[in-house]
Design a protein around this motif. Structure first.
Motif, PDB file in Angstrom:
ATOM      1  N   ARG A   1       0.806  -1.207   0.000  1.00  0.00           N
ATOM      2  CA  ARG A   1       0.000   0.000   0.000  1.00  0.00           C
ATOM      3  C   ARG A   1       0.844   1.265   0.000  1.00  0.00           C
ATOM      4  N   GLY A   2       2.009   1.177  -0.570  1.00  0.00           N
ATOM      5  CA  GLY A   2       2.975   2.258  -0.465  1.00  0.00           C
ATOM      6  C   GLY A   2       2.620   3.520  -1.218  1.00  0.00           C
ATOM      7  N   ASN A   3       3.128   4.609  -0.688  1.00  0.00           N
ATOM      8  CA  ASN A   3       3.061   5.902  -1.348  1.00  0.00           C
ATOM      9  C   ASN A   3       4.348   6.648  -0.990  1.00  0.00           C
ATOM     10  N   LEU A   4       4.438   7.898  -1.341  1.00  0.00           N
ATOM     11  CA  LEU A   4       5.671   8.649  -1.076  1.00  0.00           C
ATOM     12  C   LEU A   4       5.924   8.835   0.417  1.00  0.00           C
ATOM     13  N   LYS A   5       4.861   8.916   1.209  1.00  0.00           N
ATOM     14  CA  LYS A   5       5.032   9.082   2.653  1.00  0.00           C
ATOM     15  C   LYS A   5       5.654   7.833   3.270  1.00  0.00           C
ATOM     16  N   THR A   6       5.163   6.660   2.898  1.00  0.00           N
ATOM     17  CA  THR A   6       5.735   5.426   3.450  1.00  0.00           C
ATOM     18  C   THR A   6       7.147   5.205   2.925  1.00  0.00           C
ATOM     19  N   LEU A   7       7.424   5.665   1.716  1.00  0.00           N
ATOM     20  CA  LEU A   7       8.774   5.552   1.181  1.00  0.00           C
ATOM     21  C   LEU A   7       9.746   6.407   1.990  1.00  0.00           C
ATOM     22  N   ALA A   8       9.334   7.599   2.371  1.00  0.00           N
ATOM     23  CA  ALA A   8      10.178   8.469   3.195  1.00  0.00           C
ATOM     24  C   ALA A   8      10.396   7.849   4.579  1.00  0.00           C
ATOM     25  N   ILE A   9       9.341   7.304   5.170  1.00  0.00           N
ATOM     26  CA  ILE A   9       9.463   6.656   6.480  1.00  0.00           C
ATOM     27  C   ILE A   9      10.403   5.468   6.374  1.00  0.00           C
ATOM     28  N   LEU A  10      10.280   4.709   5.307  1.00  0.00           N
ATOM     29  CA  LEU A  10      11.145   3.553   5.084  1.00  0.00           C
ATOM     30  C   LEU A  10      12.601   3.978   4.964  1.00  0.00           C
ATOM     31  N   LYS A  11      12.852   5.035   4.217  1.00  0.00           N
ATOM     32  CA  LYS A  11      14.218   5.515   4.029  1.00  0.00           C
ATOM     33  C   LYS A  11      14.840   5.933   5.357  1.00  0.00           C
ATOM     34  N   TYR A  12      14.120   6.733   6.139  1.00  0.00           N
ATOM     35  CA  TYR A  12      14.683   7.208   7.403  1.00  0.00           C
ATOM     36  C   TYR A  12      14.791   6.101   8.449  1.00  0.00           C
ATOM     37  N   SER A  13      13.854   5.176   8.469  1.00  0.00           N
ATOM     38  CA  SER A  13      13.956   4.078   9.431  1.00  0.00           C
ATOM     39  C   SER A  13      15.131   3.161   9.082  1.00  0.00           C
ATOM     40  N   PHE A  14      15.410   2.997   7.803  1.00  0.00           N
ATOM     41  CA  PHE A  14      16.577   2.215   7.387  1.00  0.00           C
ATOM     42  C   PHE A  14      17.868   2.900   7.825  1.00  0.00           C
ATOM     43  N   ILE A  15      17.951   4.202   7.610  1.00  0.00           N
ATOM     44  CA  ILE A  15      19.142   4.950   8.013  1.00  0.00           C
ATOM     45  C   ILE A  15      19.347   4.867   9.519  1.00  0.00           C
ATOM     46  N   ILE A  16      18.278   5.027  10.281  1.00  0.00           N
ATOM     47  CA  ILE A  16      18.372   4.949  11.741  1.00  0.00           C
ATOM     48  C   ILE A  16      18.784   3.556  12.181  1.00  0.00           C
ATOM     49  N   SER A  17      18.211   2.524  11.575  1.00  0.00           N
ATOM     50  CA  SER A  17      18.555   1.143  11.924  1.00  0.00           C
ATOM     51  C   SER A  17      20.029   0.847  11.678  1.00  0.00           C
ATOM     52  N   VAL A  18      20.525   1.244  10.522  1.00  0.00           N
ATOM     53  CA  VAL A  18      21.929   1.000  10.194  1.00  0.00           C
ATOM     54  C   VAL A  18      22.840   1.806  11.118  1.00  0.00           C
ATOM     55  N   ALA A  19      22.461   3.031  11.431  1.00  0.00           N
ATOM     56  CA  ALA A  19      23.272   3.852  12.336  1.00  0.00           C
ATOM     57  C   ALA A  19      23.347   3.218  13.721  1.00  0.00           C
ATOM     58  N   ILE A  20      22.228   2.750  14.241  1.00  0.00           N
ATOM     59  CA  ILE A  20      22.230   2.090  15.553  1.00  0.00           C
ATOM     60  C   ILE A  20      23.067   0.824  15.509  1.00  0.00           C
ATOM     61  N   MET A  21      22.942   0.070  14.420  1.00  0.00           N
ATOM     62  CA  MET A  21      23.714  -1.154  14.280  1.00  0.00           C
ATOM     63  C   MET A  21      25.220  -0.856  14.293  1.00  0.00           C
ATOM     64  N   LEU A  22      25.650   0.128  13.535  1.00  0.00           N
ATOM     65  CA  LEU A  22      27.073   0.453  13.458  1.00  0.00           C
ATOM     66  C   LEU A  22      27.602   1.058  14.750  1.00  0.00           C
ATOM     67  N   ILE A  23      26.817   1.923  15.381  1.00  0.00           N
ATOM     68  CA  ILE A  23      27.245   2.525  16.649  1.00  0.00           C
ATOM     69  C   ILE A  23      27.397   1.456  17.725  1.00  0.00           C
ATOM     70  N   SER A  24      26.428   0.550  17.831  1.00  0.00           N
ATOM     71  CA  SER A  24      26.533  -0.503  18.853  1.00  0.00           C
ATOM     72  C   SER A  24      27.680  -1.455  18.545  1.00  0.00           C
ATOM     73  N   TYR A  25      27.956  -1.679  17.253  1.00  0.00           N
ATOM     74  CA  TYR A  25      29.090  -2.534  16.872  1.00  0.00           C
ATOM     75  C   TYR A  25      30.408  -1.891  17.259  1.00  0.00           C
ATOM     76  N   ILE A  26      30.541  -0.610  17.020  1.00  0.00           N
ATOM     77  CA  ILE A  26      31.762   0.104  17.381  1.00  0.00           C
ATOM     78  C   ILE A  26      31.934   0.137  18.899  1.00  0.00           C
ATOM     79  N   LEU A  27      30.848   0.342  19.617  1.00  0.00           N
ATOM     80  CA  LEU A  27      30.929   0.408  21.086  1.00  0.00           C
ATOM     81  C   LEU A  27      31.304  -0.921  21.716  1.00  0.00           C
ATOM     82  N   LYS A  28      31.086  -2.044  21.011  1.00  0.00           N
ATOM     83  CA  LYS A  28      31.501  -3.353  21.536  1.00  0.00           C
ATOM     84  C   LYS A  28      33.009  -3.426  21.729  1.00  0.00           C
ATOM     85  N   PHE A  29      33.739  -2.720  20.883  1.00  0.00           N
ATOM     86  CA  PHE A  29      35.191  -2.818  20.897  1.00  0.00           C
ATOM     87  C   PHE A  29      35.872  -1.735  21.725  1.00  0.00           C
ATOM     88  N   ILE A  30      35.095  -0.828  22.288  1.00  0.00           N
ATOM     89  CA  ILE A  30      35.683   0.240  23.106  1.00  0.00           C
ATOM     90  C   ILE A  30      35.714  -0.179  24.557  1.00  0.00           C
TER      91      ILE A  30
END
Length: 94
Positions: A65-94
């Motif tokens: 049921r996608g539209n431009l609004k859900t596409l924008a939400i998808l884009k930002y949620s993906f960016i946030i997910s990857v950022a959290i994943m990378l930050i937590s990965y880096i913090l494992k080694f500190i």
């Protein structure tokens, strides 16, 4: 007696080969903790799990049921997910 759901665990080929955890290590155990109701422990194990599940839910919704609004939400949620994943990965080694 509590009913616990357990799943067979897959081994991480990167960790088996190099001895270093990959950014996805812990997601299986975290998901198992989540479905058994241990939300805090699940978050501590793998902080990116809930944002990833949210992103997958938005992706499924957008697929049907996608539209431009859900596409924008998808884009930002993906960016946030990857950022959290990378930050937590880096913090494992500190």
């Amino acid at each position: 007696m509590a009913f616990l759901i357990t799943t067979p665990k897959l081994s991480c080929k990167i960790k088996d080969t190099t001895g270093i955890e990959c950014p996805g290590c812990g997601i299986q155990r975290s998901f198992e903790l989540l479905i058994n109701g241990h939300f805090v422990e699940s978050f501590k194990m793998y902080p990116a799990l809930l944002p990833l599940l949210f992103t997958l839910g938005i992706l499924a919704y957008h697929t049907f049921r996608g539209n431009l609004k859900t596409l924008a939400i998808l884009k930002y949620s993906f960016i946030i997910s990857v950022a959290i994943m990378l930050i937590s990965y880096i913090l494992k080694f500190i």
